[in-house]
Design an enzyme around this catalytic site. Structure first.
Site, mmCIF file in Angstrom:
data_model
loop_
_atom_site.group_PDB
_atom_site.id
_atom_site.type_symbol
_atom_site.label_atom_id
_atom_site.label_comp_id
_atom_site.label_asym_id
_atom_site.label_seq_id
_atom_site.Cartn_x
_atom_site.Cartn_y
_atom_site.Cartn_z
ATOM 1 N N SER A 321 38.259 41.112 44.238
ATOM 2 C CA SER A 321 37.597 42.417 44.244
ATOM 3 C C SER A 321 37.727 43.090 42.885
ATOM 4 O O SER A 321 36.764 43.690 42.383
ATOM 5 C CB SER A 321 38.214 43.313 45.323
ATOM 6 O OG SER A 321 37.698 44.621 45.251
ATOM 7 N N TRP A 324 35.379 41.427 40.614
ATOM 8 C CA TRP A 324 34.006 41.823 40.937
ATOM 9 C C TRP A 324 33.627 43.096 40.196
ATOM 10 O O TRP A 324 32.487 43.251 39.749
ATOM 11 C CB TRP A 324 33.874 42.039 42.446
ATOM 12 C CG TRP A 324 32.513 42.509 42.881
ATOM 13 C CD1 TRP A 324 31.444 41.741 43.212
ATOM 14 C CD2 TRP A 324 32.080 43.873 43.030
ATOM 15 N NE1 TRP A 324 30.363 42.539 43.552
ATOM 16 C CE2 TRP A 324 30.735 43.842 43.447
ATOM 17 C CE3 TRP A 324 32.696 45.115 42.840
ATOM 18 C CZ2 TRP A 324 30.001 45.002 43.686
ATOM 19 C CZ3 TRP A 324 31.972 46.267 43.081
ATOM 20 C CH2 TRP A 324 30.643 46.210 43.499
ATOM 21 N N HIS A 325 34.579 44.009 40.046
ATOM 22 C CA HIS A 325 34.291 45.278 39.395
ATOM 23 C C HIS A 325 34.068 45.125 37.902
ATOM 24 O O HIS A 325 33.386 45.959 37.296
ATOM 25 C CB HIS A 325 35.419 46.284 39.655
ATOM 26 C CG HIS A 325 35.371 46.900 41.014
ATOM 27 N ND1 HIS A 325 35.898 46.297 42.129
ATOM 28 C CD2 HIS A 325 34.835 48.074 41.446
ATOM 29 C CE1 HIS A 325 35.710 47.074 43.185
ATOM 30 N NE2 HIS A 325 35.056 48.151 42.798
ATOM 31 N N GLY A 326 34.630 44.118 37.285
ATOM 32 C CA GLY A 326 34.411 43.957 35.859
ATOM 33 C C GLY A 326 35.227 42.827 35.276
ATOM 34 O O GLY A 326 36.308 42.500 35.769
ATOM 35 N N PHE A 489 28.851 47.790 37.087
ATOM 36 C CA PHE A 489 29.373 46.678 37.858
ATOM 37 C C PHE A 489 28.249 45.868 38.500
ATOM 38 O O PHE A 489 28.513 44.864 39.106
ATOM 39 C CB PHE A 489 30.329 47.183 38.954
ATOM 40 C CG PHE A 489 31.407 48.079 38.415
ATOM 41 C CD1 PHE A 489 32.068 47.753 37.244
ATOM 42 C CD2 PHE A 489 31.739 49.249 39.064
ATOM 43 C CE1 PHE A 489 33.063 48.570 36.737
ATOM 44 C CE2 PHE A 489 32.738 50.076 38.563
ATOM 45 C CZ PHE A 489 33.392 49.741 37.394
#
Length: 489
Positions: A321, A324-326, A489
């Site tokens: 996770s 996933w954000h960066g 994102f």
């Protein structure tokens, strides 16, 4: 095109007028064209990427719908996963893993290959629409959802403009049937949608963008603001900034969809009133949390396995996770912190029960919950440091200096705070007022949806509230087309 821009202020009423003015058979085509125009307003060439994702996943789902067994469907599942995750890897993660590999090779004195970096602009919303499309493909593969046979309808599911660039991440089973219905003009529903859009715009331009004035100077140059009080102030400001920014976007997306007759799932539910980190993740970015639960955590075994493996599953999900954000170590640390929070919360549950009994908190559930809310808020706010910091070094610096300079006798700290507050005095007063108003309205509406709470007020009170909200937006909002945080994102 931003929801808080003049461009959208013209675009949306035109689309709504055409939508309800056209015969029902043309409305889907209108929304699809509008969605692609909306996306192309950022960078037209990347609409080809969106179209490619749509065509590959439509074909994969369509073919799986013609096959009876998972074994027969599996090649098409792999086709979709490779294309979607490959797109994410190339545009978002290639340079990150390239740099990490070169650093490891340098540390181990291994020969370093001349791997060129990709100078590619990250397509806006790519993480959201690829996850939504992947969720659809997995549901079809598992037999939980029938494949969509209408290409236009599936294309609209992937590209529908209110949620295209920052969610919520919807499921095919929830949205695809809605695209088959004819939505008639409904005054009450349209007013409800516009009300939700106005509230989201307030949270964006009055709360989030004003708080950014305190956050950015400190977090962009933390070494120039080494005193703990300023760092704590900036961290608290970002804690409410990101909530106002992201939940504001979600409210506007849900409101715009509601005006057009569609229903998006709730994505935020007063997350800062959570009494534990697990509860926080049931209230924050709900669509993404549920996506990771259903498509990553449960397939890994979830909590049905031995405790050690279950803890590993939690950590793995939150590290993914974070990534996933960066593509940055700061996001990995942020995700890892939340993974550790959840592991500790699960492991320490019996200990917390014993502690509550020993301290007498068990007999005072409201007090116990209040303590839990304060502790959870502190843990979440601390983790936001790594989410917001520009680099891991900045995040570590801020963490190390949070407790410095708190002595009341420190003239330097007092003068810094005085100078900072004087420089930002008008903005500070407006920001504090806006945050308190946002929290107050959502607190009093927490027992049921905020929409239901508003509708239950007398009509005169409602319209006074609408007028007041519009005046607050016009006079206190910052209209410089500031992008939403989650667009990166």
């Amino acid at each position: 095109m931003l929801f808080n821009s003049l461009h959208f202020l013209v675009f949306f009423p035109v689309i709504v007028g055409l939508y309800y003015g056209l015969p029902a058979r043309w409305r889907g085509a209108l929304l699809l064209l509008a969605s692609y125009y909306f996306y192309m307003s950022w960078r037209a060439a990347y609409a080809l990427l969106l179209l490619g994702t749509t065509l590959i996943d439509y074909y994969s789902g369509y073919r799986m719908g013609q096959l009876a067994t998972k074994r027969e469907r599996r090649p098409y599942l792999y086709l979709s996963l490779v294309s979607n995750l490959g797109t994410l890897f190339v545009f978002k993660y290639f340079n990150f893993f390239r740099d990490a590999a070169l650093q490891v090779a340098g540390t181990l004195n291994l020969p370093q290959a001349a791997i060129p970096a990709f100078e590619l602009l990250l397509p806006v919303g790519v993480s959201f629409y690829t996850f939504q499309s992947v969720g659809y493909i997995i549901d079809v593969y598992q037999g939980r959802l029938e494949a969509e046979r209408n290409l236009g309808r599936f294309a609209l599911f992937v590209a529908f403009f209110p949620q295209l660039v920052a969610g919520p991440i919807e499921r095919g089973g929830h949205m695809l049937p809605q695209y088959q219905r004819t939505h008639s003009f409904d005054y009450a529903r349209i007013v409800s949608g516009l009300r939700l859009m106005a509230w989201g715009l307030f949270k964006k331009v009055v709360v989030a963008d004003r708080l950014a004035a305190f956050v950015n100077p400190v977090y962009n140059n933390p070494q120039q603001h080494p005193e703990g009080p300023l760092l704590v102030l900036a961290t608290l400001a970002f804690t409410f900034q990101i909530y106002g920014d992201f939940s504001g976007y979600t409210d506007m997306a849900r409101g715009a969809a509601r005006v057009l007759g569609f229903d998006f799932n709730l994505n935020f539910r007063q997350p800062y009133l959570s009494a534990s980190v697990p509860e926080f993740w049931r209230r924050w970015h709900i669509s993404l949390s549920n996506w990771f639960r259903d498509y990553v955590y449960i397939p890994l075994g979830g909590s049905r396995v031995q405790p050690a493996r279950a803890y590993g599953n939690l950590l793995a999900v939150f590290l993914i996770s974070g990534l996933w954000h960066g593509a940055n170590w700061t996001f990995l640390v942020w995700g890892g912190l939340h993974g550790l929070y959840l592991v500790a919360s699960t492991w320490a549950r019996p200990l917390r029960q014993q502690l509550a009994q020993a301290t007498g908190l068990a007999a005072h559930p409201r007090l116990r919950r209040s303590v839990g809310v304060l502790v959870t808020f502190g843990l979440v706010a601390y983790a936001w440091i790594f989410f917001r910091a520009n680099s891991l070094g900045d995040a570590v610096f801020i963490s190390q200096h949070l407790l410095s300079g708190w002595s009341l006798s420190s003239r330097k700290t007092a003068s810094l705070l005085l100078e900072f507050s004087q420089h930002y005095r008008p903005e500070l007063a407006v920001a504090v007022f806006a945050v308190l108003l946002m929290l107050g309205v959502e607190y009093f509406g927490r027992a049921r949806s905020l929409q239901d709470w508003v509708v239950a007020r007398p009509v005169g009170v409602r319209w006074v509230g609408y007028a007041g909200l519009c005046l607050l937006i016009l006079y206190l909002g910052i209209f410089n087309s500031t992008s939403f945080i989650y667009f990166q994102f």
